[in-house]
Write an enzyme that holds these catalytic residues in place. Structure first.
Site, PDB file in Angstrom:
ATOM      1  N   SER A 284      -1.063  -0.885  -4.524  1.00  0.00           N
ATOM      2  CA  SER A 284      -1.948   0.238  -4.808  1.00  0.00           C
ATOM      3  C   SER A 284      -1.612   1.395  -3.886  1.00  0.00           C
ATOM      4  O   SER A 284      -1.026   1.217  -2.814  1.00  0.00           O
ATOM      5  CB  SER A 284      -3.410  -0.186  -4.604  1.00  0.00           C
TER       6      SER A 284
ATOM      7  N   LEU B 204       4.019   0.423  -2.320  1.00  0.00           N
ATOM      8  CA  LEU B 204       3.967   0.492  -3.778  1.00  0.00           C
ATOM      9  C   LEU B 204       5.208   1.199  -4.317  1.00  0.00           C
ATOM     10  O   LEU B 204       5.842   0.740  -5.277  1.00  0.00           O
ATOM     11  CB  LEU B 204       2.696   1.243  -4.188  1.00  0.00           C
TER      12      LEU B 204
ATOM     13  N   GLU C 236       0.837  -1.189   0.000  1.00  0.00           N
ATOM     14  CA  GLU C 236       0.000   0.000   0.000  1.00  0.00           C
ATOM     15  C   GLU C 236       0.877   1.245   0.000  1.00  0.00           C
ATOM     16  O   GLU C 236       1.808   1.351   0.815  1.00  0.00           O
ATOM     17  CB  GLU C 236      -0.898   0.042   1.230  1.00  0.00           C
ATOM     18  N   CYS C 237       0.611   2.175  -0.883  1.00  0.00           N
ATOM     19  CA  CYS C 237       1.189   3.516  -0.879  1.00  0.00           C
ATOM     20  C   CYS C 237       2.717   3.479  -0.829  1.00  0.00           C
ATOM     21  O   CYS C 237       3.367   3.232  -1.833  1.00  0.00           O
ATOM     22  CB  CYS C 237       0.598   4.319   0.268  1.00  0.00           C
ATOM     23  N   GLY C 238       3.329   3.704   0.329  1.00  0.00           N
ATOM     24  CA  GLY C 238       4.783   3.651   0.419  1.00  0.00           C
ATOM     25  C   GLY C 238       5.347   2.310  -0.012  1.00  0.00           C
ATOM     26  O   GLY C 238       6.431   2.235  -0.599  1.00  0.00           O
TER      27      GLY C 238
END
Length: 454
Positions: free
Chosen positions: A428, A334, A330-332
């Site tokens: 994502s 990714l 997730e986020c970081g």
């Protein structure tokens, strides 16, 4: 039982400082407070935990079904004496302009908790009474029981604020915090600096607790906070009884990656996973026998050089991918799986190179909001066609280097697809709470168990 919500009239009025100070002061009295945070924020709860030594739990009434929210609240309150719930934004701010959906007010009503309103008084005097009166009248179903003022300059300033509030609203002013630079919490581009990076030590929390004890009437606050203990609902998210260990799941947890919900990690353990913390900054590789890797969010852009220099760990992630180990990011996380991160100074740092993307902090702008998602294929958390709720909160920009299948369809942004599914990777920008659906945690444990060696 005692319980109350610390709510603000807006963001930035000092909710976290006051909630953290109250938690620290209650713990110094020998009480057993349980902290909570309304909304999806990962950072404020780290201050709660540092203040009282207990993990803080997120209560987000948009991400979580109401039954799940009540289950998580009741479970967290086992053996605890005082629920201290820090709100999000202003008291009535949430996911809708027309209702209290996703707001602090909705959570307070769902849990039957009284509200203490925090008002920033730094640039106001008697007019503050009009603000408090408006909040009291806006929703009479909500039980506001008192006010705490922040930023009081001195006795004369307090005299121009507290009596007008009490006369106009019949609500007691329970106390205040004075203007003190040494009680300010450090901030940067995504809000406060997480406690995992050590921005505040024990002296800070001792100062804050001492100030709260001096200028906030804790005895009166606790008297107003008497509530009925929550009835524990039948388990919806957690299994009915203990389950045997079936797998190991590595969770990236250090200064670069710290955005996890405590309830999500608890759910993985309850459904049979051993959660193994691992540091992409410092460890030489993934632990043996792990059936999945969970790369949460955080601030890899601030540690990009150190992450790039830890080549053995990057190689172990590549090797796990080559073996088909599920990797959920997730986020970081990714960003870490991409080809490179360009930091705030324009320096480019090579990452795992498993996704055909590069991320950059150059020209970055804030992207945030709740998202409704539908899985476009079977993944480690969802099967194809299943839906979930999540939230997006990042500054970085993403540059595609090649096409790759998307992970999700974003239902509330028609035409948008989000994330990537490449081999065993599902990544994502959107964060999910594993308590948002009873399917999520058991599926990740099942997927990891299929890979974990016997």
């Amino acid at each position: 039982m005692k319980g109350f919500v610390i709510a603000g009239v807006t963001s930035g009025v000092g909710k976290t400082t006051i909630a953290t100070g109250i938690l620290a002061a209650l713990a110094r009295r020998g009480l057993r407070p349980q902290p909570f945070k309304v909304g999806p924020d990962y950072i404020d709860p780290t201050y709660h935990r540092a203040a009282c030594g207990v993990p803080s739990r997120n209560l987000d009434s948009w991400l979580l079904p109401q039954e799940a929210l009540r289950e998580l609240f009741a479970r967290a309150m086992r053996g605890r004496q005082v629920a201290v719930v820090e709100g999000v934004m202003g008291l009535f701010d949430g996911a809708s302009p027309y209702s209290d959906e996703g707001s602090t007010a909705q959570v307070a009503k769902l849990l039957g908790l009284p509200v203490v309103l925090v008002v920033d008084a730094r640039k106001v005097a008697r007019s503050v009474a009009a603000t408090v009166l408006g909040f009291r009248e806006f929703d009479r179903e909500l039980r506001i029981v008192g006010v705490i003022l922040n930023g009081i300059a001195g006795p004369r300033h307090l005299e121009f604020c507290a009596p007008p509030i009490e006369r106009a609203t019949e609500l007691p002013v329970l106390g205040y915090l004075p203007r003190r630079d040494d009680l300010a919490l450090p901030e940067r581009h995504l809000g406060l600096v997480p406690m995992v990076e050590g921005p505040a030590g024990r002296p800070f929390f001792e100062r804050l607790a001492a100030q709260v004890e001096k200028t906030v009437d804790l005895d009166r606050l606790l008297h107003l906070a008497s509530v009925r203990p929550p009835a524990e609902p039948p388990p919806r998210l957690f299994p009915a009884g203990p389950l045997p260990r079936r797998c190991r799941i590595a969770v990236a947890l250090d200064q670069a990656f710290s955005f996890y919900y405590q309830d999500a990690l608890d759910l993985l353990e309850a459904w049979g996973a051993e959660v193994v913390p691992v540091s992409p900054l410092e460890d030489a590789g993934l632990p043996e026998g792990c059936g999945a890797l969970y790369l949460g969010g955080g601030f890899p852009e601030l540690y990009a050089r150190e992450l790039a220099e830890n080549r053995p760990f990057l190689e172990s992630v590549r090797a796990a991918y080559a073996r088909g180990v599920p990797i959920y990011a997730e986020c970081g996380g990714l960003m870490y799986l991409g080809e490179e991160i360009e930091d705030f100074q324009g320096q480019r740092h090579p990452m795992a190179g498993l996704l055909p993307i590069a991320t950059s902090m150059q020209g970055a702008r804030l992207q945030l909001g709740y998202r409704r998602l539908r899985a476009l294929a079977d993944g480690p958390l969802l099967r194809r066609g299943e839906e979930a709720r999540g939230h997006e909160f990042h500054w970085s920009l993403l540059h595609r280097r090649a096409d790759a299948p998307a992970a999700y369809e974003v239902l509330d942004q028609p035409g948008r697809q989000e994330g990537f599914r490449v081999g065993s990777i599902w990544a994502s920008y959107v964060h999910l709470h594993l308590g948002s659906s009873p399917r999520l945690a058991p599926r990740l444990v099942d997927v990891a168990s299929a890979v974990t060696p016997n």
